[in-house]
Structures are given as structure tokens and as C-alpha cells.
Design an enzyme around this catalytic site. Structure first.
Site, PDB file in Angstrom:
ATOM      1  N   GLU A 186       2.074   1.572  -3.426  1.00  0.00           N
ATOM      2  CA  GLU A 186       0.957   2.008  -4.258  1.00  0.00           C
ATOM      3  C   GLU A 186       0.708   3.513  -4.103  1.00  0.00           C
ATOM      4  OE1 GLU A 186      -3.178  -0.153  -5.237  1.00  0.00           O
ATOM      5  OE2 GLU A 186      -2.954   0.433  -3.138  1.00  0.00           O
TER       6      GLU A 186
ATOM      7  N   SER B 285      15.504  15.089   0.286  1.00  0.00           N
ATOM      8  CA  SER B 285      16.522  14.172   0.786  1.00  0.00           C
ATOM      9  C   SER B 285      15.905  13.008   1.550  1.00  0.00           C
ATOM     10  CB  SER B 285      17.489  14.914   1.709  1.00  0.00           C
ATOM     11  OG  SER B 285      18.458  14.033   2.226  1.00  0.00           O
TER      12      SER B 285
ATOM     13  N   ARG C 179       0.838  -1.212   0.000  1.00  0.00           N
ATOM     14  CA  ARG C 179       0.000   0.000   0.000  1.00  0.00           C
ATOM     15  C   ARG C 179       0.870   1.257   0.000  1.00  0.00           C
ATOM     16  NH1 ARG C 179      -2.972  -2.536  -2.186  1.00  0.00           N
ATOM     17  NH2 ARG C 179      -4.822  -3.533  -1.383  1.00  0.00           N
TER      18      ARG C 179
END
Length: 154
Positions: free
Chosen positions: A103, A126, A100
Site C-alpha cells: 500500500e 537498483s 501495508r
């Protein structure tokens, strides 16, 4: 309270320190939050140490040794090198929660990039000069929400 443990069969690419640290964590029945308070790091940074994804300072090694009753020599040997970041997760990830997160970057990555470029100009955020934290929010209906903050130097 449920505690995060390590199933080494699911993580064959982790360094030896992971098994050492997780075994002691389970034996002491400590959460990452409790360990983090002892060593002076946040809980995500502490968990990253356990997974071999962050570099331990000499102070981290000393404090972990004291808290977890692990020989400082063992921790020095296992934690003093440079982390081999990123090798512990297969891509794309198979573990549902990690997938997830992957995703989210797939779906919102370019949107994040566009908004960040508009706010900061050309550049990158960064992951070295970086901090992150996880918080829990409960809304008025009693639903729990995960809040993940990513803070990186531009």
C-alpha cells in the site's frame, strides 16, 4: 523475545531451504539479528536468505551450517542455485503487514519516482545493488515507530 517462524501452509511457494533453515532457527531459538551477526549480513538480508529471495555465498553456507548444525552438503544443495525472487508473495498480498508495504508503494510510488527523478535525473533505483534495514524508534510519548531504510544504486 518472539522469534519469526515459518508456517509452510501459508507459504506453499517457498523453496525447500526455507523449511530447513526455519526449523533449525526455531530449534536453536535464534533471532535473525543473531544469525546475521554470525554470518556477517544485516538481518533483512539474512531473512531474505531464509525465504529464498537472496543468493547465498559459499561463506553464508559455511557459517549457517556451523551455527544451525545443518550439513553443509544439504545447504549447498538447497542454497547454491539462483533465487526465484518474488514468487513467494501473492499479489496483492493478504498478510496485513506485507499489504501495508504494498500500500505504501501504491500511495507513494509516483511521489517517490518524481522526487527521485528531480534529485537524480532519469533512471531507476537498483534492487540488485541494494541494501535495506529495519530500525525501531521510540518517541518522547513512548510510541514505537518502524524505520525502514531502502538504499539502492542509481
Amino acid at each position: 523475545m518472539s522469534l519469526a517462524t515459518l508456517d509452510a501452509t501459508q507459504h506453499p511457494n517457498l523453496p525447500a531451504s526455507a523449511a530447513t533453515l526455519f526449523k533449525a532457527k526455531a530449534h536453536k531459538k535464534l533471532s535473525f539479528e543473531q544469525i546475521a551477526q554470525h554470518i556477517g549480513r544485516n538481518e533483512v538480508a539474512t531473512a531474505a536468505l531464509f525465504y529464498g529471495q537472496a543468493k547465498a555465498s559459499p561463506e553464508d553456507i559455511q557459517k549457517l551450517s556451523e551455527l544451525l548444525n545443518i550439513s553443509p552438503q544439504v545447504l549447498e544443495e538447497q542454497l547454491s542455485g539462483f533465487p526465484d525472487r518474488g514468487r513467494s508473495v501473492e499479489m496483492p498480498p493478504k498478510e496485513p503487514l506485507i499489504y501495508r508495504l504494498y500500500e505504501i508503494v501504491q500511495n507513494y510510488g509516483y511521489a517517490y519516482k518524481a522526487v527521485l527523478n528531480e534529485k537524480f535525473g532519469d533512471g531507476i533505483m537498483s534492487a540488485i545493488s541494494f541494501s535495506t534495514k529495519v530500525e525501531k524508534e521510540t518517541d518522547a510519548d513512548g510510541n514505537n515507530w518502524a524505520v525502514i531504510t531502502l538504499r539502492g544504486k542509481w
